[in-house]
Design a protein around this motif. Structure first.
Motif, short mmCIF file in Angstrom:
data_model
loop_
_atom_site.label_atom_id
_atom_site.label_comp_id
_atom_site.label_asym_id
_atom_site.label_seq_id
_atom_site.Cartn_x
_atom_site.Cartn_y
_atom_site.Cartn_z
N LYS A 57 2.55 -4.64 10.13
CA LYS A 57 3.41 -3.81 9.28
C LYS A 57 4.81 -4.41 9.19
O LYS A 57 5.41 -4.75 10.21
N ASN A 75 0.63 4.08 1.41
CA ASN A 75 0.75 4.71 2.73
C ASN A 75 1.20 3.74 3.81
O ASN A 75 2.03 4.07 4.66
N ASP A 76 0.66 2.53 3.77
CA ASP A 76 0.95 1.55 4.82
C ASP A 76 2.16 0.68 4.51
O ASP A 76 2.64 -0.06 5.38
N SER A 101 -3.86 -3.46 2.54
CA SER A 101 -3.18 -3.44 3.82
C SER A 101 -3.65 -4.60 4.68
O SER A 101 -4.85 -4.84 4.78
N HIS A 137 0.86 -1.19 0.00
CA HIS A 137 0.00 0.00 0.00
C HIS A 137 0.89 1.24 0.00
O HIS A 137 1.93 1.25 0.68
N ASN A 167 -2.39 -1.67 -3.18
CA ASN A 167 -3.44 -0.94 -2.46
C ASN A 167 -4.19 -1.79 -1.46
O ASN A 167 -5.37 -1.56 -1.19
N THR A 169 2.89 -5.09 4.30
CA THR A 169 2.20 -5.65 5.46
C THR A 169 1.99 -7.15 5.26
O THR A 169 2.07 -7.65 4.14
#
Length: 248
Positions: A216, A176-177, A212, A174, A210, A180
């Protein structure tokens, strides 16, 4: 949701992430745990997946040498051909496991002279076909779910090497993330692999973008290359166009 729709959703999760947890499917599909267990049992009886305690595994993940069961095989071959452009004679390379990495190994030049460290017995066996490649299988506990070695002994061995390039498959990526996963032990393993390597390339079919998952691994700024089957200028990759990341 009809049973067929549930089954289709379950198989998509299986194909994307190689394994699923019953608890995650309960939340995703908003049905009872008993319903998910029955669905997994029916899919297992139809030989579409392997039912295990707490969830299910992809058949392709359990049968790494059976090309007929590899999900998105053509996309993974395209990724593999891009990935090998990063590999040069004399390099020291670290790999994870999974079907995309195995497809990459199958595309290597026959005369490649390099050293490969890997946590995957299946990858090591494929690498053994190359006469000028030195293969070092990092040993430890063996994950029946992920088909790789893991644990403190593996992490200690990884901390003693400094590969030129780490090649990793992923369950989810992703913008932003970042990277994961869902498995705590594998999560710690991947973190160590990234930290000990000079550069890291993530091999990822576009269907895993895209997305998550719960745990993490690393921010996207910690990887240097993103390799998908898409052209580098595809609009689906716009959110990944950052200065520190080369998209192949």
């Amino acid at each position: 949701m009809l049973k067929k729709e549930r089954h289709d959703s379950i198989m998509r999760q299986i194909n994307l992430h190689n394994r699923v947890l019953t608890s995650d499917l309960v939340q995703l599909l908003s049905v009872s745990e008993d319903t998910i267990r029955r669905d997994l049992q029916e899919l297992a009886e139809r030989e579409q997946l392997y039912k295990v305690h707490g969830g299910a595994l992809s058949k392709s993940y359990q049968s790494s040498f059976d090309d007929s069961t590899v999900y998105a095989k053509e996309a993974k071959i395209m990724i593999a051909k891009k990935a090998i452009t990063l590999i040069k004679d004399g390099m020291v390379i670290l790999t994870g496991g999974g079907t995309t990495i195995i497809e990459m190994v199958k595309q290597l030049p026959e005369n490649l002279h390099a050293t490969f460290f890997t946590i995957s017995p299946f990858v090591a066996i494929e690498l053994a076909n190359y006469p000028r490649v030195e293969v070092i299988l990092i040993g430890g506990l063996f994950s029946k779910n992920s088909q790789v070695t893991y644990g403190g002994h593996v992490i200690n061995q990884l901390s003693e090497i400094s590969p030129d390039l780490c090649l990793l498959g992923t369950s989810a990526l992703h913008p932003n993330d970042g990277l994961t996963d869902t498995d705590w032990e594998i999560n710690q393993l991947k973190k160590t692999m990234l930290n000990c390597s000079k550069k890291t390339a993530v091999l990822c079919i576009s269907e895993k973008l895209n997305i998550s998952l719960r745990l993490k691994v690393a921010p996207i700024t910690n990887i240097q290359y993103l390799i998908t089957e898409l052209p580098a200028d595809d609009p689906q990759l716009d959110d990944y166009q950052i200065k520190s990341l080369d998209i192949l």
